[in-house]
Scaffold this motif. Structure first.
Motif, mmCIF file in Angstrom:
data_model
loop_
_atom_site.group_PDB
_atom_site.id
_atom_site.type_symbol
_atom_site.label_atom_id
_atom_site.label_comp_id
_atom_site.label_asym_id
_atom_site.label_seq_id
_atom_site.Cartn_x
_atom_site.Cartn_y
_atom_site.Cartn_z
ATOM 1 N N PRO A 1 3.505 -4.209 5.343
ATOM 2 C CA PRO A 1 3.339 -4.663 3.896
ATOM 3 C C PRO A 1 2.086 -4.319 3.543
ATOM 4 N N GLN A 2 1.408 -4.280 2.584
ATOM 5 C CA GLN A 2 0.232 -3.362 1.288
ATOM 6 C C GLN A 2 -0.818 -4.374 1.768
ATOM 7 N N ALA A 3 -0.394 -5.950 1.721
ATOM 8 C CA ALA A 3 -1.017 -6.827 2.318
ATOM 9 C C ALA A 3 -1.541 -7.219 3.697
ATOM 10 N N VAL A 4 -1.449 -6.246 4.500
ATOM 11 C CA VAL A 4 -2.261 -5.872 5.355
ATOM 12 C C VAL A 4 -3.831 -5.212 5.599
ATOM 13 N N THR A 5 -3.706 -4.796 4.854
ATOM 14 C CA THR A 5 -5.177 -3.713 4.104
ATOM 15 C C THR A 5 -6.076 -4.833 4.245
ATOM 16 N N ALA A 6 -5.832 -5.117 2.824
ATOM 17 C CA ALA A 6 -7.037 -6.911 3.288
ATOM 18 C C ALA A 6 -7.276 -7.571 4.156
ATOM 19 N N GLN A 7 -5.922 -8.071 4.622
ATOM 20 C CA GLN A 7 -6.155 -8.546 5.846
ATOM 21 C C GLN A 7 -6.537 -8.247 6.592
ATOM 22 N N MET A 8 -6.446 -6.878 7.742
ATOM 23 C CA MET A 8 -7.150 -5.727 8.235
ATOM 24 C C MET A 8 -8.564 -6.815 7.621
ATOM 25 N N GLU B 1 -10.011 6.064 0.627
ATOM 26 C CA GLU B 1 -10.724 6.248 1.948
ATOM 27 C C GLU B 1 -10.752 7.049 2.788
ATOM 28 N N ILE B 2 -9.587 8.213 2.331
ATOM 29 C CA ILE B 2 -9.500 9.452 2.887
ATOM 30 C C ILE B 2 -10.873 10.067 2.320
ATOM 31 N N ALA B 3 -11.003 10.473 0.512
ATOM 32 C CA ALA B 3 -11.283 11.484 0.157
ATOM 33 C C ALA B 3 -13.109 10.491 0.984
ATOM 34 N N ALA B 4 -13.295 9.479 0.853
ATOM 35 C CA ALA B 4 -15.117 8.732 1.823
ATOM 36 C C ALA B 4 -15.178 9.712 2.665
ATOM 37 N N GLU C 1 -11.085 4.898 8.850
ATOM 38 C CA GLU C 1 -9.872 4.433 7.810
ATOM 39 C C GLU C 1 -8.871 2.739 8.027
ATOM 40 N N MET C 2 -8.901 2.824 7.107
ATOM 41 C CA MET C 2 -7.630 1.617 7.024
ATOM 42 C C MET C 2 -7.170 1.410 5.066
ATOM 43 N N GLY C 3 -5.645 1.453 5.658
ATOM 44 C CA GLY C 3 -4.731 1.166 4.251
ATOM 45 C C GLY C 3 -3.771 1.415 4.626
#
Length: 352
Positions: A79-86, A242-245, A174-176
């Motif tokens: 789920p998307q929430a994993v980004t912030a958790q990671m 994040e890919i653009a960064a 990256e993380m997303g």
């Protein structure tokens, strides 16, 4: 039209230093070519650093984190929430890349460039948020061109911090959640192939999920066909913050004369985008490993990239690149510290 900063050429490779390094390799106490790829790595780094005997001791790792609107379509196993958790896991030193960064004595930073949640309370997370994730590219462009420019500059700013710290190698991670989907379509358009040719399991989709993902992304490419006229437009329409960064960071590192060690599938898509936006940066990109993500090899071939490792990794986070960094150090040490035939009093075959 005024030239953008990312169009400025990369620093030139020092051919004299590279030639001197090649001559030194031929004089070391070993058969020519006996150290295999490590010889070429040392010679290449000599050209990048402008000295016969290169060395690496100050690696810098920047992890860019952002969410993707397409994550709501169920294209990831998580789920998307994993980004912030990671991001919180990174901040507290619990992720794989944190362990690796400590082992290789790298400066480590995490940048929130577009997480769909508040990370400002977390220690040591740089706040550079462009938005709460991108828009859902299955329905509309992922970001505006202005947001793309802002994301590129986040990457540039990371390199400026690395340069100020006298870093001698830049590793981007990256993380997303959902970013393998975004990277797949960006890579497909940049290589002029079908999305299905690059789509893989990402964070762990089963075969049926991969087929479903490929179909949805192929439809998205049809939707956006008229918007994909340039690498910048491709990144804005289909990419992630994040890919653009990462793309911006790779370009800025080459301009600053800092060798780049590229990670896996997503990072290599960013590297491909960076090369399409500024072809002069290519000599500055080294590739840490070949990911288990099926399409990564195709990307490496496209970039003429020779991966240092093949360990079946597919974690992201810059982990494969960090794992490979000691090999670069070993290549430099062997090149610099081995005795020559003359120094060791060993007969060279050329003497007969």
């Amino acid at each position: 039209m005024q030239a953008m900063w990312w169009q400025t050429p990369a620093q030139a490779v020092n051919q004299a230093a590279q030639t001197a390094a090649a001559d030194r390799q031929n004089c070391l106490t070993k058969p020519t070519g006996a150290l295999g790829d490590l010889e070429g790595i040392a010679i290449r780094l000599a050209g990048l650093q402008g000295r016969e005997c290169p060395s690496l001791s100050r690696p810098w790792i920047s992890i860019f984190a952002a969410d993707h609107g397409l994550a709501t379509a169920g294209l990831s196993a998580y789920p998307q929430a994993v980004t912030a958790q990671m991001v919180a896991n990174f901040a507290h030193g619990g992720a794989a890349i944190c362990v690796l960064a400590k082992q290789i004595h790298a400066h480590f930073e995490v940048i929130d460039v577009g997480v769909a949640g508040d990370t400002s309370h977390l220690p040591n997370v740089i706040q550079a948020k462009i938005g709460l994730g991108t828009a859902n590219l299955l329905e509309q462009p992922a970001m505006t061109i202005e947001s793309l420019y802002a994301a590129l500059e986040v990457g540039q700013a990371a390199v400026r911090r690395a340069q100020a710290d006298e870093a001698d190698c830049f590793i981007g991670g990256e993380m997303g959640i959902g970013n393998t989907s975004s990277a797949s379509v960006v890579g497909a358009v940049l290589m002029n192939c079908e999305a299905a040719e690059l789509v893989g399991p990402g964070s762990g989709l089963d075969p049926a999920g991969v087929i479903r993902k490929a179909g949805m992304l192929s439809t998205a490419l049809q939707l956006h066909a008229s918007r994909l006229a340039s690498p910048a437009n491709i990144l804005a329409t289909l990419g992630g913050f994040e890919i653009a960064a990462l793309t911006g960071a790779y370009i800025a590192a080459a301009q600053a004369g800092i060798p780049v060690l590229v990670d896996g599938f997503i990072s290599t898509v960013a590297a491909l985008a960076a090369c399409k936006m500024n072809s002069t940066i290519a000599p500055w990109l080294l590739f840490g490993h070949q990911s288990a993500e099926p399409a990564h090899l195709r990307l490496l071939v496209e970039l003429s990239g020779q991966p240092l490792l093949k360990l079946g990794m597919r974690l992201g986070e810059g982990s494969g690149a960090a794992m490979a960094f000691p090999l670069l150090q070993l290549a430099c040490s062997l090149h610099s510290e081995m005795a020559t035939f003359a120094q060791a009093g060993v007969s060279n075959r050329d003497a007969y």
